[in-house]
Write an enzyme that holds these catalytic residues in place. Structure first.
Site, short mmCIF file in Angstrom:
data_model
loop_
_atom_site.label_atom_id
_atom_site.label_comp_id
_atom_site.label_asym_id
_atom_site.label_seq_id
_atom_site.Cartn_x
_atom_site.Cartn_y
_atom_site.Cartn_z
N ASP A 49 47.73 33.96 44.12
CA ASP A 49 46.63 34.85 43.74
C ASP A 49 47.07 36.28 44.05
O ASP A 49 47.17 36.67 45.21
CB ASP A 49 45.39 34.46 44.57
CG ASP A 49 44.18 35.30 44.23
OD1 ASP A 49 44.30 36.26 43.45
OD2 ASP A 49 43.09 34.97 44.75
N GLU A 100 47.01 33.75 39.61
CA GLU A 100 45.62 34.22 39.55
C GLU A 100 45.52 35.74 39.72
O GLU A 100 46.26 36.33 40.50
CB GLU A 100 44.87 33.51 40.69
CG GLU A 100 43.43 33.91 40.87
CD GLU A 100 42.75 33.02 41.90
OE1 GLU A 100 43.18 31.86 42.10
OE2 GLU A 100 41.76 33.49 42.51
N GLU A 124 36.72 35.43 38.97
CA GLU A 124 35.86 35.34 40.15
C GLU A 124 34.89 36.51 40.29
O GLU A 124 33.90 36.39 41.01
CB GLU A 124 36.72 35.21 41.42
CG GLU A 124 37.54 36.44 41.74
CD GLU A 124 38.51 36.20 42.89
OE1 GLU A 124 39.32 35.26 42.80
OE2 GLU A 124 38.47 36.95 43.87
N HIS A 154 35.15 29.31 42.06
CA HIS A 154 35.68 30.21 43.09
C HIS A 154 34.87 30.04 44.37
O HIS A 154 33.72 30.44 44.44
CB HIS A 154 35.58 31.66 42.59
CG HIS A 154 35.99 32.67 43.60
ND1 HIS A 154 35.09 33.51 44.21
CD2 HIS A 154 37.20 32.98 44.10
CE1 HIS A 154 35.74 34.30 45.05
NE2 HIS A 154 37.02 34.01 45.01
MG LIG Z 1 40.99 34.72 43.89
#
Ligand SMILES: [Mg+2]
Length: 213
Positions: free
Chosen positions: A34, A65, A91, A141
């Protein structure tokens, strides 16, 4: 793994982080990266994201991500076309109307609605079904509270294709808020609560710790 310092120094350092993580967990553990592109003043664009995605593929990364700022839909469309690893984001989006272009235009391989931000479980359900209809994977998320995780588990369980729920640990808001805290088993699974509603109960004594007076 991810967020700072990933993406904040140089490509060599990013590769060292990912290489170290892969060597630490071995070849059979799924590892996601991420980048944290929703952090303010994210410094990278499509070129960085594309080249980093190629590097990540060498370490068998399950998804990449937030490689770009969360409103760069054109960048994400290009990246998803070109990346050898699946691309994920979503998210920080709110309301199903914000998710539609991301799903319909195939800006992601994996969409990540947060039920505590996007309008709740009913809204999440609509987003999840839209994703399923477009062959986009929905991964809730879960970086919020035990209530959010409980909602994510019910949502994921109600979908035809559910592979993951994000689970943040250690985190008191998730692990120390309910009468029966979640527990990950040795294989990384969480049990889906079977009681009515979200299946969890707030522990009001534990809750007192977070009260601001
Ligand atoms: Mg994230």
């Amino acid at each position: 793994m991810g967020w700072r310092p990933f993406g904040r120094q140089d490509r060599k350092y990013d590769e060292l982080l990912v290489k170290t993580a892969r060597e630490t967990v071995g070849p059979n553990i799924e590892l996601m990266v991420d980048a944290g592109g929703s952090e303010q003043f994210w410094p990278h664009g499509l070129n960085w994201a594309r080249e980093t995605a190629k590097m990540l593929a060498n370490y068998d990364i399950t998804w990449f991500e937030e490689a770009l700022p969360p409103d760069d839909i054109e960048g994400f469309i290009e990246l998803t076309k070109q990346s050898p690893v699946p691309i994920a984001t979503g998210e920080v989006l709110t309301r199903r109307q914000s998710f539609l272009p991301w799903i319909e235009r195939r800006a992601v391989d994996i969409i990540q609605p947060d039920c505590t931000k996007n309008g709740g479980l009913s809204e999440s359900r609509k987003i999840a079904w839209c994703a399923f209809d477009h062959n986009v994977l929905m991964v809730p998320h879960g970086w919020n509270t035990a209530i959010g995780v409980a909602a994510d588990l019910q949502l994921a369980a109600a979908q035809p294709v559910a592979r993951y729920v994000e689970y943040l640990t250690p985190c008191d808001y998730i692990e120390d808020l309910t009468t029966e805290p979640f527990e990950i088993d040795a294989e990384g699974f969480l049990k889906i609560p079977q009681k009515p509603g979200l299946g969890v109960e707030l522990d009001h004594d534990k809750l007192k710790k977070y009260r601001v007076t």
